[in-house]
Design a protein around this motif. Structure first.
Motif, short mmCIF file in Angstrom:
data_model
loop_
_atom_site.label_atom_id
_atom_site.label_comp_id
_atom_site.label_asym_id
_atom_site.label_seq_id
_atom_site.Cartn_x
_atom_site.Cartn_y
_atom_site.Cartn_z
N HIS A 97 -17.32 -34.94 -24.14
CA HIS A 97 -17.76 -36.51 -24.59
C HIS A 97 -17.92 -37.42 -23.32
O HIS A 97 -17.46 -37.16 -21.93
CB HIS A 97 -16.63 -37.19 -25.42
CG HIS A 97 -16.26 -36.34 -26.74
ND1 HIS A 97 -17.54 -36.80 -27.61
CD2 HIS A 97 -15.74 -35.73 -27.37
CE1 HIS A 97 -17.12 -35.84 -28.90
NE2 HIS A 97 -15.82 -35.43 -28.69
N ASN A 98 -18.67 -38.46 -23.32
CA ASN A 98 -19.10 -39.16 -22.28
C ASN A 98 -19.58 -38.53 -20.93
O ASN A 98 -19.34 -38.76 -20.04
CB ASN A 98 -17.84 -40.09 -21.81
CG ASN A 98 -17.12 -40.91 -22.94
OD1 ASN A 98 -18.05 -41.38 -23.38
ND2 ASN A 98 -15.85 -41.01 -22.88
N LEU A 99 -20.61 -37.56 -21.58
CA LEU A 99 -21.15 -36.62 -20.54
C LEU A 99 -22.22 -37.52 -19.80
O LEU A 99 -23.34 -38.08 -20.31
CB LEU A 99 -21.77 -35.32 -21.24
CG LEU A 99 -20.75 -34.44 -22.04
CD1 LEU A 99 -21.34 -33.44 -22.59
CD2 LEU A 99 -19.66 -34.03 -20.96
N LYS A 100 -22.33 -37.44 -18.57
CA LYS A 100 -23.51 -38.05 -17.77
C LYS A 100 -24.40 -37.35 -17.41
O LYS A 100 -24.43 -36.69 -16.40
CB LYS A 100 -22.96 -39.14 -16.58
CG LYS A 100 -21.76 -39.94 -16.81
CD LYS A 100 -21.43 -40.55 -15.59
CE LYS A 100 -20.25 -41.64 -15.85
NZ LYS A 100 -19.81 -42.12 -14.67
N LEU A 101 -25.51 -36.72 -18.19
CA LEU A 101 -26.40 -35.84 -18.22
C LEU A 101 -27.62 -36.55 -18.15
O LEU A 101 -27.71 -37.91 -18.53
CB LEU A 101 -26.37 -34.67 -19.34
CG LEU A 101 -25.10 -34.13 -19.62
CD1 LEU A 101 -25.05 -33.10 -20.76
CD2 LEU A 101 -24.48 -33.22 -18.40
N LYS A 102 -28.83 -35.79 -17.67
CA LYS A 102 -30.00 -36.57 -17.53
C LYS A 102 -31.21 -35.89 -18.39
O LYS A 102 -31.96 -36.62 -18.74
CB LYS A 102 -30.42 -36.54 -15.88
CG LYS A 102 -29.37 -37.54 -14.98
CD LYS A 102 -29.70 -37.36 -13.68
CE LYS A 102 -28.94 -38.12 -12.65
NZ LYS A 102 -29.36 -38.06 -11.21
N ARG A 103 -31.31 -34.52 -18.15
CA ARG A 103 -32.41 -33.86 -18.67
C ARG A 103 -32.00 -32.91 -19.71
O ARG A 103 -31.40 -31.77 -19.34
CB ARG A 103 -33.53 -33.27 -17.46
CG ARG A 103 -34.16 -34.28 -16.95
CD ARG A 103 -34.94 -33.83 -15.77
NE ARG A 103 -34.32 -33.25 -14.71
CZ ARG A 103 -34.65 -31.94 -14.31
NH1 ARG A 103 -35.34 -31.15 -15.09
NH2 ARG A 103 -33.89 -31.59 -13.53
N ILE A 104 -32.33 -33.14 -20.97
CA ILE A 104 -31.67 -32.11 -22.05
C ILE A 104 -32.94 -31.16 -22.54
O ILE A 104 -33.93 -31.91 -23.04
CB ILE A 104 -30.87 -32.73 -22.91
CG1 ILE A 104 -29.88 -33.79 -22.47
CG2 ILE A 104 -30.36 -31.78 -24.12
CD1 ILE A 104 -28.88 -32.84 -21.99
N GLU A 105 -32.75 -29.88 -22.51
CA GLU A 105 -33.59 -29.26 -23.41
C GLU A 105 -33.11 -28.66 -24.59
O GLU A 105 -31.80 -28.24 -24.77
CB GLU A 105 -34.25 -28.11 -22.58
CG GLU A 105 -34.80 -28.64 -21.33
CD GLU A 105 -35.29 -27.69 -20.23
OE1 GLU A 105 -35.03 -26.12 -20.70
OE2 GLU A 105 -35.46 -27.69 -19.08
N ALA B 222 -28.48 -26.54 -26.90
CA ALA B 222 -28.66 -27.74 -25.82
C ALA B 222 -28.57 -27.36 -24.60
O ALA B 222 -27.24 -26.63 -24.45
CB ALA B 222 -28.37 -29.20 -26.35
N ILE B 223 -29.40 -27.43 -23.41
CA ILE B 223 -28.52 -27.46 -22.19
C ILE B 223 -29.06 -28.42 -21.08
O ILE B 223 -30.16 -28.91 -21.28
CB ILE B 223 -28.98 -25.74 -21.38
CG1 ILE B 223 -28.32 -25.60 -20.36
CG2 ILE B 223 -30.57 -25.75 -21.37
CD1 ILE B 223 -28.81 -24.09 -19.76
N ASP B 224 -28.41 -28.78 -20.25
CA ASP B 224 -28.75 -29.87 -19.18
C ASP B 224 -29.37 -29.21 -17.94
O ASP B 224 -28.93 -28.08 -17.56
CB ASP B 224 -27.64 -30.64 -18.76
CG ASP B 224 -27.89 -31.53 -17.39
OD1 ASP B 224 -28.85 -32.31 -17.74
OD2 ASP B 224 -27.05 -31.38 -16.45
N ALA B 225 -30.69 -29.65 -17.72
CA ALA B 225 -31.43 -28.86 -16.83
C ALA B 225 -30.72 -28.76 -15.40
O ALA B 225 -31.22 -27.99 -14.55
CB ALA B 225 -32.84 -29.26 -16.61
N ASP B 226 -30.02 -29.89 -15.15
CA ASP B 226 -29.28 -30.24 -13.72
C ASP B 226 -27.96 -29.32 -13.52
O ASP B 226 -27.70 -28.47 -12.83
CB ASP B 226 -29.05 -31.48 -13.42
CG ASP B 226 -30.35 -32.25 -13.36
OD1 ASP B 226 -31.46 -31.92 -12.89
OD2 ASP B 226 -30.35 -33.35 -13.86
#
Length: 289
Positions: A56-64, A97-101
């Motif tokens: 929770h409260n994840l600071k992600l930027k680019r989700i696929e 879902a995966i965060d690209a970074d």
């Protein structure tokens, strides 16, 4: 009752996390199939609870986002007429879902490939994020309403649509792989996505990594029960996020996302399992003569 120690449990989980089937795991570890299935259920439930509470409260930027197909019990073409439409028998889709970074998998959903599952998956994803993200999916139309309902205008959303050589039909019943991809189309749906980063390559590679024996179509290692299928996925994603060092990052995805400060061992996953409380026995009463 005999109980496996932490080391033996970790050994069993290690072969399961590497995608080995139940029968093969039994041969390698010497544990019975029932013991392995019980451990899989306990570990899978513990992993699902831990990730649900901590992602929770994840600071992600680019989700696929993407979906991967498997089947439970039997192939869809073999499902009896009276059982068709019953979830958990035949085709089952895992939404990921995966965060690209950070390469973190923040959530996943096991369901069908329809609007209902899309809404559950995207709403769950949106609830775990703390900031605006760029979101990319394939051309599946169910994403359109799901993203609109979950994010509204607070997302930069684009779809990457693949064009195939056989007139755009990649669902050919006579083959297990899609037709040759002849091109792609990037389509802006909401917000202002950066087209340079509109891609589904990372999530498709993640789906390839996830192809454990339960996802193999031409063997008998497929999941026989939906519950065990979901337990195996929960265990796998826990291992992937917290235990497996990503080759390009040189740390685990959970470390890159700030969820932990160290590489987890499989014994740490074993320690998540809550032991059942022993049954309390009442006072001994002597029978009357």
């Amino acid at each position: 009752m005999n109980k496996l120690n932490t080391k033996d449990r970790a050994k069993i989980l290690s072969v399961l996390c590497e995608g080995m089937g139940i029968n093969a795991a039994s041969r390698v570890t010497g544990a019975s199939k029932n013991t392995i299935l019980k451990l899989l259920a306990d570990a899978g439930e513990a992993c699902a609870i831990y990730q649900d509470e901590n992602h929770h409260n994840l600071k992600l930027k680019r989700i696929e986002c993407d979906e991967i197909c498997s089947f439970v019990g039997m192939k869809q073409k073999n499902v009896p007429e009276e059982m068709k439409g019953l979830f958990g028998i035949g085709d089952v889709y895992t939404w990921t879902a995966i965060d690209a970074d950070t390469k973190l998998v923040p959530c996943w959903h096991v369901g069908t490939r329809d609007a209902g599952s899309a809404n559950c998956f995207i709403n769950d994803l949106a609830s775990r994020l703390s900031n605006r993200v760029q979101l990319t999916s394939d051309g599946h139309k169910a994403y359109l309403n799901a993203v609109e309902d979950a994010f509204g205008a607070n997302v930069d959303f684009a779809q990457l649509i693949k064009l195939y050589g056989n007139g755009g039909n990649a669902k050919d019943d006579t083959r297990y792989s899609p037709a040759e991809c002849t091109g792609i189309e990037k389509r802006r749906i909401e917000g202002n996505p950066d087209f340079y980063y509109v891609s589904t390559s990372y999530v498709e590679r993640q789906n390839l990594t996830m192809r454990m024996r339960r996802f193999t179509r031409l063997t008998n290692t497929f999941s026989k029960k939906l519950e065990n299928h979901m337990h195996a996925l929960s265990l796998y994603f826990m291992f992937y996020n917290y235990c497996k060092i990503h080759k390009s990052l040189r740390i685990t995805p959970a470390m890159a996302a700030g969820l932990t400060d160290h590489v987890w061992e499989l014994t740490d996953i074993v320690n998540l399992i809550t032991e059942p409380e022993p049954k309390k026995r009442g006072p001994y009463k002597k029978k009357a003569d």
